[in-house]
Design a protein around this motif. Structure first.
Motif, PDB file in Angstrom:
ATOM      1  N   LEU A 199       9.032  -2.130  -6.781  1.00 60.81           N
ATOM      2  CA  LEU A 199      10.067  -1.439  -7.559  1.00 60.81           C
ATOM      3  C   LEU A 199      10.880  -0.451  -6.720  1.00 60.81           C
ATOM      4  CD1 LEU A 199       8.576  -0.719 -11.106  1.00 60.81           C
ATOM      5  CD2 LEU A 199      10.335  -2.345 -10.441  1.00 60.81           C
ATOM      6  N   ASN A 200      10.749  -0.536  -5.412  1.00 60.89           N
ATOM      7  CA  ASN A 200      11.425   0.432  -4.551  1.00 60.89           C
ATOM      8  C   ASN A 200      12.945   0.384  -4.715  1.00 60.89           C
ATOM      9  OD1 ASN A 200      11.289   2.512  -2.610  1.00 60.89           O
ATOM     10  ND2 ASN A 200      11.719   1.060  -0.958  1.00 60.89           N
ATOM     11  N   ARG A 201      13.498  -0.809  -4.853  1.00 63.75           N
ATOM     12  CA  ARG A 201      14.954  -0.927  -5.028  1.00 63.75           C
ATOM     13  C   ARG A 201      15.409  -0.288  -6.335  1.00 63.75           C
ATOM     14  NH1 ARG A 201      16.572  -7.123  -3.227  1.00 63.75           N
ATOM     15  NH2 ARG A 201      15.863  -6.975  -1.056  1.00 63.75           N
ATOM     16  N   VAL A 202      14.614  -0.475  -7.371  1.00 68.44           N
ATOM     17  CA  VAL A 202      14.955   0.124  -8.672  1.00 68.44           C
ATOM     18  C   VAL A 202      14.909   1.641  -8.569  1.00 68.44           C
ATOM     19  CG1 VAL A 202      14.316   0.284 -11.113  1.00 68.44           C
ATOM     20  CG2 VAL A 202      14.069  -1.898  -9.897  1.00 68.44           C
ATOM     21  N   ASP A 203      13.860   2.159  -7.952  1.00 70.65           N
ATOM     22  CA  ASP A 203      13.730   3.606  -7.779  1.00 70.65           C
ATOM     23  C   ASP A 203      14.924   4.165  -7.006  1.00 70.65           C
ATOM     24  OD1 ASP A 203      11.238   3.345  -8.981  1.00 70.65           O
ATOM     25  OD2 ASP A 203      10.143   3.354  -7.082  1.00 70.65           O
ATOM     26  N   HIS A 204      15.279   3.516  -5.901  1.00 68.42           N
ATOM     27  CA  HIS A 204      16.395   3.991  -5.075  1.00 68.42           C
ATOM     28  C   HIS A 204      17.722   3.895  -5.829  1.00 68.42           C
ATOM     29  CE1 HIS A 204      14.864   5.117  -1.167  1.00 68.42           C
ATOM     30  NE2 HIS A 204      14.055   4.061  -1.161  1.00 68.42           N
ATOM     31  N   TYR A 205      17.862   2.862  -6.649  1.00 63.36           N
ATOM     32  CA  TYR A 205      19.117   2.688  -7.396  1.00 63.36           C
ATOM     33  C   TYR A 205      19.388   3.903  -8.282  1.00 63.36           C
ATOM     34  CZ  TYR A 205      22.418   1.162 -10.926  1.00 63.36           C
ATOM     35  OH  TYR A 205      23.496   1.109 -11.784  1.00 63.36           O
ATOM     36  N   PHE A 206      18.407   4.287  -9.108  1.00 62.69           N
ATOM     37  CA  PHE A 206      18.621   5.417 -10.012  1.00 62.69           C
ATOM     38  C   PHE A 206      18.729   6.730  -9.245  1.00 62.69           C
ATOM     39  CE2 PHE A 206      17.018   2.307 -13.091  1.00 62.69           C
ATOM     40  CZ  PHE A 206      17.946   2.478 -14.111  1.00 62.69           C
ATOM     41  N   GLU A 207      17.985   6.834  -8.159  1.00 63.19           N
ATOM     42  CA  GLU A 207      18.058   8.033  -7.325  1.00 63.19           C
ATOM     43  C   GLU A 207      19.468   8.198  -6.744  1.00 63.19           C
ATOM     44  OE1 GLU A 207      15.607   8.749  -3.481  1.00 63.19           O
ATOM     45  OE2 GLU A 207      14.280   9.154  -5.186  1.00 63.19           O
ATOM     46  N   GLN A 208      20.036   7.093  -6.259  1.00 58.20           N
ATOM     47  CA  GLN A 208      21.375   7.139  -5.666  1.00 58.20           C
ATOM     48  C   GLN A 208      22.461   7.396  -6.705  1.00 58.20           C
ATOM     49  OE1 GLN A 208      21.355   3.336  -3.697  1.00 58.20           O
ATOM     50  NE2 GLN A 208      19.940   4.044  -2.093  1.00 58.20           N
ATOM     51  N   GLN A 209      22.167   7.065  -7.961  1.00 54.02           N
ATOM     52  CA  GLN A 209      23.116   7.330  -9.048  1.00 54.02           C
ATOM     53  C   GLN A 209      23.055   8.780  -9.514  1.00 54.02           C
ATOM     54  OE1 GLN A 209      25.369   4.946 -10.252  1.00 54.02           O
ATOM     55  NE2 GLN A 209      24.576   3.801  -8.507  1.00 54.02           N
ATOM     56  N   GLY A 210      22.133   9.553  -8.956  1.00 52.10           N
ATOM     57  CA  GLY A 210      21.991  10.950  -9.350  1.00 52.10           C
ATOM     58  C   GLY A 210      21.308  11.135 -10.690  1.00 52.10           C
ATOM     59  N   VAL A 211      20.553  10.132 -11.129  1.00 48.83           N
ATOM     60  CA  VAL A 211      19.874  10.183 -12.425  1.00 48.83           C
ATOM     61  C   VAL A 211      18.555  10.959 -12.289  1.00 48.83           C
ATOM     62  CG1 VAL A 211      18.790   8.782 -14.236  1.00 48.83           C
ATOM     63  CG2 VAL A 211      20.891   7.986 -13.122  1.00 48.83           C
ATOM     64  N   GLU A 212      18.237  11.771 -13.314  1.00 48.14           N
ATOM     65  CA  GLU A 212      16.910  12.388 -13.377  1.00 48.14           C
ATOM     66  C   GLU A 212      15.934  11.280 -13.772  1.00 48.14           C
ATOM     67  OE1 GLU A 212      15.251  15.497 -13.103  1.00 48.14           O
ATOM     68  OE2 GLU A 212      16.978  15.969 -11.854  1.00 48.14           O
ATOM     69  N   TYR A 213      15.261  10.732 -12.763  1.00 48.34           N
ATOM     70  CA  TYR A 213      14.429   9.533 -12.920  1.00 48.34           C
ATOM     71  C   TYR A 213      13.087   9.798 -12.247  1.00 48.34           C
ATOM     72  CZ  TYR A 213      12.889   4.741 -11.619  1.00 48.34           C
ATOM     73  OH  TYR A 213      12.183   3.579 -11.427  1.00 48.34           O
ATOM     74  N   TYR A 214      11.995   9.429 -12.932  1.00 45.34           N
ATOM     75  CA  TYR A 214      10.646   9.643 -12.422  1.00 45.34           C
ATOM     76  C   TYR A 214       9.828   8.392 -12.708  1.00 45.34           C
ATOM     77  CZ  TYR A 214      12.052  14.576 -12.910  1.00 45.34           C
ATOM     78  OH  TYR A 214      12.715  15.771 -12.838  1.00 45.34           O
ATOM     79  N   ARG A 215       9.090   7.930 -11.698  1.00 45.66           N
ATOM     80  CA  ARG A 215       8.199   6.788 -11.940  1.00 45.66           C
ATOM     81  C   ARG A 215       6.827   7.055 -11.351  1.00 45.66           C
ATOM     82  NH1 ARG A 215       6.191   2.315  -9.546  1.00 45.66           N
ATOM     83  NH2 ARG A 215       7.422   2.566  -7.645  1.00 45.66           N
ATOM     84  N   TYR A 216       5.801   6.805 -12.162  1.00 46.82           N
ATOM     85  CA  TYR A 216       4.421   6.810 -11.703  1.00 46.82           C
ATOM     86  C   TYR A 216       3.820   5.474 -12.116  1.00 46.82           C
ATOM     87  CZ  TYR A 216      -0.221   8.445 -10.437  1.00 46.82           C
ATOM     88  OH  TYR A 216      -1.444   8.581  -9.828  1.00 46.82           O
ATOM     89  N   SER A 217       3.702   4.549 -11.174  1.00 49.62           N
ATOM     90  CA  SER A 217       3.199   3.205 -11.441  1.00 49.62           C
ATOM     91  C   SER A 217       4.059   2.526 -12.516  1.00 49.62           C
ATOM     92  CB  SER A 217       1.726   3.255 -11.847  1.00 49.62           C
ATOM     93  OG  SER A 217       1.171   1.963 -11.902  1.00 49.62           O
ATOM     94  N   ASP A 218       3.490   2.270 -13.701  1.00 48.78           N
ATOM     95  CA  ASP A 218       4.252   1.574 -14.739  1.00 48.78           C
ATOM     96  C   ASP A 218       4.897   2.514 -15.752  1.00 48.78           C
ATOM     97  OD1 ASP A 218       1.903   2.453 -15.849  1.00 48.78           O
ATOM     98  OD2 ASP A 218       1.300   0.518 -16.682  1.00 48.78           O
ATOM     99  N   ASP A 219       4.752   3.824 -15.561  1.00 49.99           N
ATOM    100  CA  ASP A 219       5.350   4.817 -16.466  1.00 49.99           C
ATOM    101  C   ASP A 219       6.658   5.344 -15.873  1.00 49.99           C
ATOM    102  OD1 ASP A 219       3.404   4.750 -18.438  1.00 49.99           O
ATOM    103  OD2 ASP A 219       2.149   6.207 -17.416  1.00 49.99           O
ATOM    104  N   ILE A 220       7.718   5.330 -16.682  1.00 56.10           N
ATOM    105  CA  ILE A 220       9.044   5.754 -16.213  1.00 56.10           C
ATOM    106  C   ILE A 220       9.650   6.753 -17.194  1.00 56.10           C
ATOM    107  CG2 ILE A 220      11.406   4.996 -15.696  1.00 56.10           C
ATOM    108  CD1 ILE A 220      10.221   2.294 -14.848  1.00 56.10           C
ATOM    109  N   LEU A 221      10.237   7.814 -16.651  1.00 60.28           N
ATOM    110  CA  LEU A 221      11.025   8.776 -17.431  1.00 60.28           C
ATOM    111  C   LEU A 221      12.453   8.757 -16.924  1.00 60.28           C
ATOM    112  CD1 LEU A 221       8.999  12.136 -17.661  1.00 60.28           C
ATOM    113  CD2 LEU A 221       9.251  10.400 -19.433  1.00 60.28           C
ATOM    114  N   ILE A 222      13.398   8.739 -17.864  1.00 60.50           N
ATOM    115  CA  ILE A 222      14.821   8.856 -17.526  1.00 60.50           C
ATOM    116  C   ILE A 222      15.443   9.891 -18.447  1.00 60.50           C
ATOM    117  CG2 ILE A 222      17.059   7.690 -17.542  1.00 60.50           C
ATOM    118  CD1 ILE A 222      15.738   5.173 -16.659  1.00 60.50           C
ATOM    119  N   PHE A 223      16.274  10.769 -17.880  1.00 60.66           N
ATOM    120  CA  PHE A 223      16.938  11.818 -18.660  1.00 60.66           C
ATOM    121  C   PHE A 223      18.450  11.621 -18.640  1.00 60.66           C
ATOM    122  CE2 PHE A 223      12.892  13.556 -17.383  1.00 60.66           C
ATOM    123  CZ  PHE A 223      12.460  14.234 -18.514  1.00 60.66           C
TER     124      PHE A 223
END
Length: 411
Positions: free
Chosen positions: A208-232
């Motif tokens: 899921l590294n590409r997915v993580d980097h995608y939201f990070e690069q979009q400036g989204v408040e995004y957090y992932r721990y294994s299969d748990d994801i938070l988006i603000f």
């Protein structure tokens, strides 16, 4: 980060093996049985045999074993995979040295890393005062590890291939194995990253590294721990857009969201993450954490009450056994793993409301363990008597932890 040679070259270095064991012991990551197996592995220089098998292309030399086990306290099942002791220990050693890939992973990934974890995720949330005024979307990926698509995973592992081609080829060989032992039979199996293997957490993070980097690069408040994801998001419409975008990104990775575990919280409402609940800047135990612990307390007390009666022991023996068993869960000790409440929750809680609930429940079931009943007469068993049996109040332990941490920080 460049490394000299391959991680696999370290397999024959006894000093590095001893460092691996010492680190695991220092962090209390080993049960006694597991510690003894690793000590025997090192003393017998089994790592030399394993390294030779890898050089010859004969490692792991066995098929993984597939098991379906019950999730504790529920009727739900989960699938895990394992190898024999020697292969498993070798894979643990390899997984321990995967930190040379840390810089490839996104900062928003907090799972199974030496440099990032739950505390860092919660600290980031605390440092952002805007979070309490934002909309929150919580998602859970269905059957994450075992649903991973192998061709897509191998593609995601290209950064590893560039840095350590021999290690990549070993992981490729393990992943491409399409048969497993199940209930004594060798059967075809589509297994993904194989939850339960020591290397599975690293593989899952890379997937899921590409997915993580995608939201990070979009400036989204995004957090992932294994299969748990938070988006603000700052508005409901913006949150809907980000939710839909996450769904598309996961679909591209052939993953699905567990609809029964999705939730949306508006500003000021409670949301939960990794066993914690958040409201207006404060972290407490989540409702699910409290529910599961209360159920565990009830089961353990009832089991020890039955044991006491079967053995014809005095009533206090059930209470003492119950207290000691729960103390190991809360605070650790010999024969426990690293997931204890004091290690997981104490560093990150900011309020004690949930701990007070669990304390009250514990005291109720200590008294039950003695009498076998829930009634007013149980209160003749005093708090001081429970302490004499070894009971440790969670709230008191929590504040002792905070005090000790503050004193240590001051020097």
């Amino acid at each position: 980060m460049e490394i000299q040679g391959s991680v696999l070259d370290r397999l024959t270095d006894e000093t590095v093996w001893q460092q691996f064991l010492d680190d695991k012991l220092e962090k209390q990551h080993l049960r006694k049985e597991e510690e003894n197996k690793i000590r025997s592995y090192i003393e017998n220089r089994t790592y030399e045999k394993m390294a030779e098998l890898i050089r010859e292309g004969a490692f792991p030399g066995e098929y993984p074993v597939k098991k379906v086990i019950n999730k504790e306290g529920t009727t739900k099942k989960r699938v895990v995979y394992s190898f024999g002791d020697d292969v498993s220990i070798t894979l643990k050693f390899i997984a321990f040295h995967m930190d040379f890939m840390e810089d490839v992973l996104a900062d928003s990934c907090y799972a199974f890393r030496k440099t990032r974890g739950v505390s860092q995720a919660l600290q980031r949330l605390r440092r952002n005062p805007k979070v309490k005024d934002m909309y929150c979307y919580k998602a859970d990926i269905s059957n994450y590890f075992n649903s991973i698509d192998i061709p897509l995973l191998l593609e995601a592992l290209q950064p590893l291939k560039e840095r350590d081609v021999r290690l990549y080829e070993l992981m490729e060989k393990i992943l491409m194995q399409d048969r497993v032992w199940y209930r004594g039979k060798l059967i075809p199996d589509e297994h993904g990253a194989m939850a339960g293997l020591p290397i599975a957490p690293f593989l899952a993070n890379m997937y899921l590294n590409r997915v993580d980097h995608y939201f990070e690069q979009q400036g989204v408040e995004y957090y992932r721990y294994s299969d748990d994801i938070l988006i603000f998001a700052e508005s409901e419409s913006q949150l809907t857009e980000r939710k839909e975008e996450l769904g598309r990104k996961l679909q591209e990775r052939k993953l699905t969201i567990n609809a029964s575990k999705e939730s949306v919280s508006r500003p000021g409402e409670v949301w939960e993450f990794l066993g914690f609940s958040y409201k207006q800047g404060e972290f407490d135990l989540s409702d699910n954490t409290k529910r599961k612990m209360k159920a565990k307390i009830k089961r353990k007390a009832e089991a020890l009450r039955r044991w006491q009666r079967k053995k014809g022991l005095t009533p206090d023996k059930a209470a003492i056994g119950f207290i000691h068993a729960m103390n190991r869960k809360f605070y650790g000790g010999k024969g426990t793993d690293d997931f204890t409440w004091s290690r997981w929750f104490f560093p990150n809680l900011t309020v004690d409301c949930g701990l007070r609930e669990i304390d009250s429940h514990m005291q109720e079931y200590i008294r039950y363990a003695v009498t076998g009943r829930h009634y007013k007469g149980n209160y003749r068993i005093t708090y001081e008597q429970m302490k004499a049996w070894g009971y440790r109040n969670l709230v008191h332990a929590f504040y002792d932890y905070k005090k000790n941490t503050e004193e240590t920080a001051k020097g």
